[in-house]
Scaffold this motif. Structure first.
Motif, mmCIF file in Angstrom:
data_model
loop_
_atom_site.group_PDB
_atom_site.id
_atom_site.type_symbol
_atom_site.label_atom_id
_atom_site.label_comp_id
_atom_site.label_asym_id
_atom_site.label_seq_id
_atom_site.Cartn_x
_atom_site.Cartn_y
_atom_site.Cartn_z
ATOM 1 N N ALA A 171 0.833 -1.197 0.000
ATOM 2 C CA ALA A 171 0.000 0.000 0.000
ATOM 3 C C ALA A 171 0.872 1.253 0.000
ATOM 4 O O ALA A 171 0.606 2.207 -0.735
ATOM 5 C CB ALA A 171 -0.925 -0.003 1.216
ATOM 6 N N ARG A 172 1.938 1.240 0.792
ATOM 7 C CA ARG A 172 2.820 2.408 0.819
ATOM 8 C C ARG A 172 3.458 2.625 -0.539
ATOM 9 O O ARG A 172 3.607 3.752 -1.002
ATOM 10 C CB ARG A 172 3.904 2.222 1.886
ATOM 11 N N SER A 173 3.816 1.526 -1.204
ATOM 12 C CA SER A 173 4.482 1.689 -2.497
ATOM 13 C C SER A 173 3.536 2.301 -3.530
ATOM 14 O O SER A 173 3.983 2.928 -4.481
ATOM 15 C CB SER A 173 5.015 0.345 -2.999
ATOM 16 N N PHE A 174 2.233 2.130 -3.324
ATOM 17 C CA PHE A 174 1.278 2.761 -4.240
ATOM 18 C C PHE A 174 0.803 4.110 -3.717
ATOM 19 O O PHE A 174 -0.206 4.634 -4.185
ATOM 20 C CB PHE A 174 0.089 1.832 -4.494
ATOM 21 N N GLY A 175 1.537 4.642 -2.740
ATOM 22 C CA GLY A 175 1.267 6.004 -2.302
ATOM 23 C C GLY A 175 0.169 6.145 -1.271
ATOM 24 O O GLY A 175 -0.359 7.238 -1.087
#
Ligand SMILES: Nc1ncnc2c1ncn2[C@@H]1O[C@H](COP(=O)(O)OP(=O)(O)OP(=O)(O)O)[C@@H](O)[C@H]1O
Ligand SMILES: [Mg+2]
Lengths: 275, 275
Positions: A171-175
């Motif tokens: 989720a963090r990698s998708f902002g």
């Protein structure tokens, strides 16, 4: 026609009614219940004294109670404490459990108190509660909360901990923002366990509701039980208990139904990717 | 070594003097990356190969902006990396799909995090689902899909962002051999059609050569780039992978990579280290 085609890849349904009956649990439950009822009836007729009614007497008393205004008044009063107390347990317990699951440091502080809540015989708290809060609705509500909140907190905490950390990273990698991680990953991931906590909590809430009325306050359903016992009206006493049990079972079934509906994915995934 | 001479096209990713250490559980530091210098060209397909634990994942996560580093800097198109951004998206080895969400919602996840409206994100998600060959599975959940299908979802989710850089961490490591070959061919043909910069981590020499324009060889302890091997095989490669694999050049490069990797493993044999 189209429906039949779409159903194609799924396992074909058995038209055989008998097999489906054998697969369901209801017939077995009915069978054990019949055996139990017959045993009860025979025992009560043979050896039962004043305080053990027969099964049929109990059923008759239950039906009679269901028609009496007195019972419904008692139900209303008792359930006020149940609804408020369990409501508080859910509203406070779910967020508390989630926060404890996410922040390990907080958990170190809270663990002691959770364990105390888990192991203390709750009945021992009742006198303390009466002394500080009195005999009103408030102390009944608080007791129901104390009884049920542990299940809710502990299961919510487990639920959050079980969420795969790689999903948070994804989720963090998708902002995703911190808030989105909570609403889109942690909460849905913890939902099955939260629902389990709610189901187990409902059972404990009913216990709390009855115990406080029996031991201290003597109102409502608990009061009825004490009254019937005092008057040696055994069938009515048993009938009241049957009605309380029925309510508990009903609430638990509703909770289980909600749990199944909301978290169908959890059954398929745990079955398939057992990690 | 370490630096490289990729000069055909403008470098999109520039990595200079990158160093990263982890503090392990016993407070000992693990040097995961030391002085890594790397340029990745616009629309280049770069594969990264190296022994287990040499810092491949760490390198990819720093480019993704998921973890901080100690020394050096990373720029994408001249802009220093400060965190995850919409210009980069990632495909995970364990798929990292939300088990409660449908295929459609999983593919649309990144778009949702970036605030793309419902209608648009579903339309884009649908077209990507079609691109990876999963039309008809929109409403299925990951638990109902095979590993290969799950990774197609992971790929579609990453591509839906229309990233300039696609970061893939052993994306086909968790699927069986036959599925992996299909996925490799499909990735090749998607990339041949929609050019983008790809950093692709793998354990497999064959995969590194089949897919990459260049293969970055990394060595362990500390993790650093030991060599960059160009792969001058013709493109497009997706049309006849079999012929490619029988070509002399392919066999030669793969053999060379294995020689180098075997040397690395030899260097780290316990007897050598002790001596
Ligand atoms: N969060 C962490 N904390 C401590 N050490 C870490 C952490 N992540 C990675 N490391 C260490 O850093 C080194 C590089 O790890 P990394 O995962 O990048 O290797 P890798 O090349 O991806 O390995 P593999 O091929 O097995 O995936 C390893 O020695 C690993 O133990
Ligand atoms: Mg790795």
């Amino acid at each position: 026609m189209t429906a039949a085609f779409r159903a194609g890849p799924r396992p074909a349904r058995r038209p055989d009614v008998l097999r489906r009956l054998a697969g369901a649990s209801l017939p077995y439950q009915l069978l054990t219940f019949t055996v139990f009822a017959a045993g009860w009836e025979l025992y009560a007729r043979g050896w039962g004294g004043l305080l053990i009614p027969t099964f049929t007497e109990t059923v008759a008393a239950t039906v009679e109670l269901l028609g009496s205004a007195e019972l419904w008044r008692a139900m209303y009063v008792s359930n006020q404490a149940l609804v408020l107390g369990f409501g508080i347990a859910v509203v406070v317990g779910v967020p508390a459990g989630i926060v404890l699951g996410r922040f390990r440091l907080l958990e170190r502080f809270a663990d002691v108190y959770l364990n105390i809540l888990l192991v203390t015989p709750m009945a021992a708290i009742i006198p303390l509660l009466m002394m500080s809060v009195g005999f009103g609705l408030a102390s009944r509500v608080i007791l129901v909360t104390i009884f049920s909140i542990v299940m809710v907190v502990v299961n919510s905490r487990t639920g959050v901990r079980q969420v795969d950390p790689s999903l948070i990273e994804m989720a963090r990698s998708f902002g995703a923002s911190e808030r989105q991680i909570w609403t889109r990953v942690l909460l849905p991931g913890a939902l099955p366990a939260i629902m389990t906590g709610i189901r187990l909590g409902v059972g404990r809430a009913v216990t709390g509701m009855v115990i406080v009325e029996l031991l201290m306050v003597s109102t409502a359903l608990g009061g009825l039980i004490l009254e019937y016992r005092g008057l040696f009206k055994a069938p009515l006493l048993y009938g009241t208990i049957v009605i309380i049990l029925a309510e508990a079972l009903l609430l638990i079934s509703v909770a289980r139904w909600g749990e199944r509906r909301l978290t169908r994915w959890a059954q398929t995934t745990t079955a398939r990717n057992a990690r | 070594m370490g630096s490289d001479d990729y000069g055909k096209e403008r470098a999109l990713i520039e990595i200079r003097g990158l160093g990263k250490s982890f503090v392990g559980q016993d407070n000992e530091t693990v040097e995961a990356l030391r002085d890594v210098n790397l340029d990745v060209g616009e629309n280049e397909f770069l594969t990264v190969l190296g022994p287990s634990g040499c810092g491949k994942t760490t390198l990819l996560k720093t480019i993704a902006g998921l973890i901080p580093w100690n020394d050096g800097d990373i720029r994408i198109d001249g802009t220093p990396v400060r965190g995850p951004g919409p210009d980069r998206s990632m495909v995970f080895q364990n798929f990292a799909l939300l088990p409660w969400a449908t295929v459609l919602d999983n593919v649309a996840f990144g778009l949702r995090m970036r605030g793309v409206g419902r209608a648009e994100r579903e339309e884009r998600a649908r077209s990507l689902i079609a691109m990876v060959g999963l039309s008809g599975f929109e409403t299925k959940r990951p638990g109902e899909l095979s590993g290969g299908m799950q990774q197609r979802v992971g790929l579609a989710r990453a591509l839906a962002m229309r990233p300039r850089v696609l970061l893939m961490d052993e994306p086909f490591g968790a699927v069986d051999e036959q599925t992996r070959r299909l996925l490799q061919e499909e990735l090749l043909s998607i990339w041949e059609e929609h050019r983008m910069t790809v950093v692709f981590i793998t354990h497999s020499m064959e995969e590194a050569v089949l897919l990459g324009d260049r293969v970055v060889l990394m060595s362990a302890r500390p993790g650093r780039i030991s060599e960059i091997v160009p792969v001058p095989l013709e493109r497009p490669r997706s049309s006849d992978v079999g012929a490619l694999e029988r070509s002399g050049q392919y066999v030669e490069i793969t053999a060379y990579l294995w020689d180098r990797l075997r040397d690395m493993h030899e260097e780290h044999r316990p007897s050598k280290v002790a001596g």
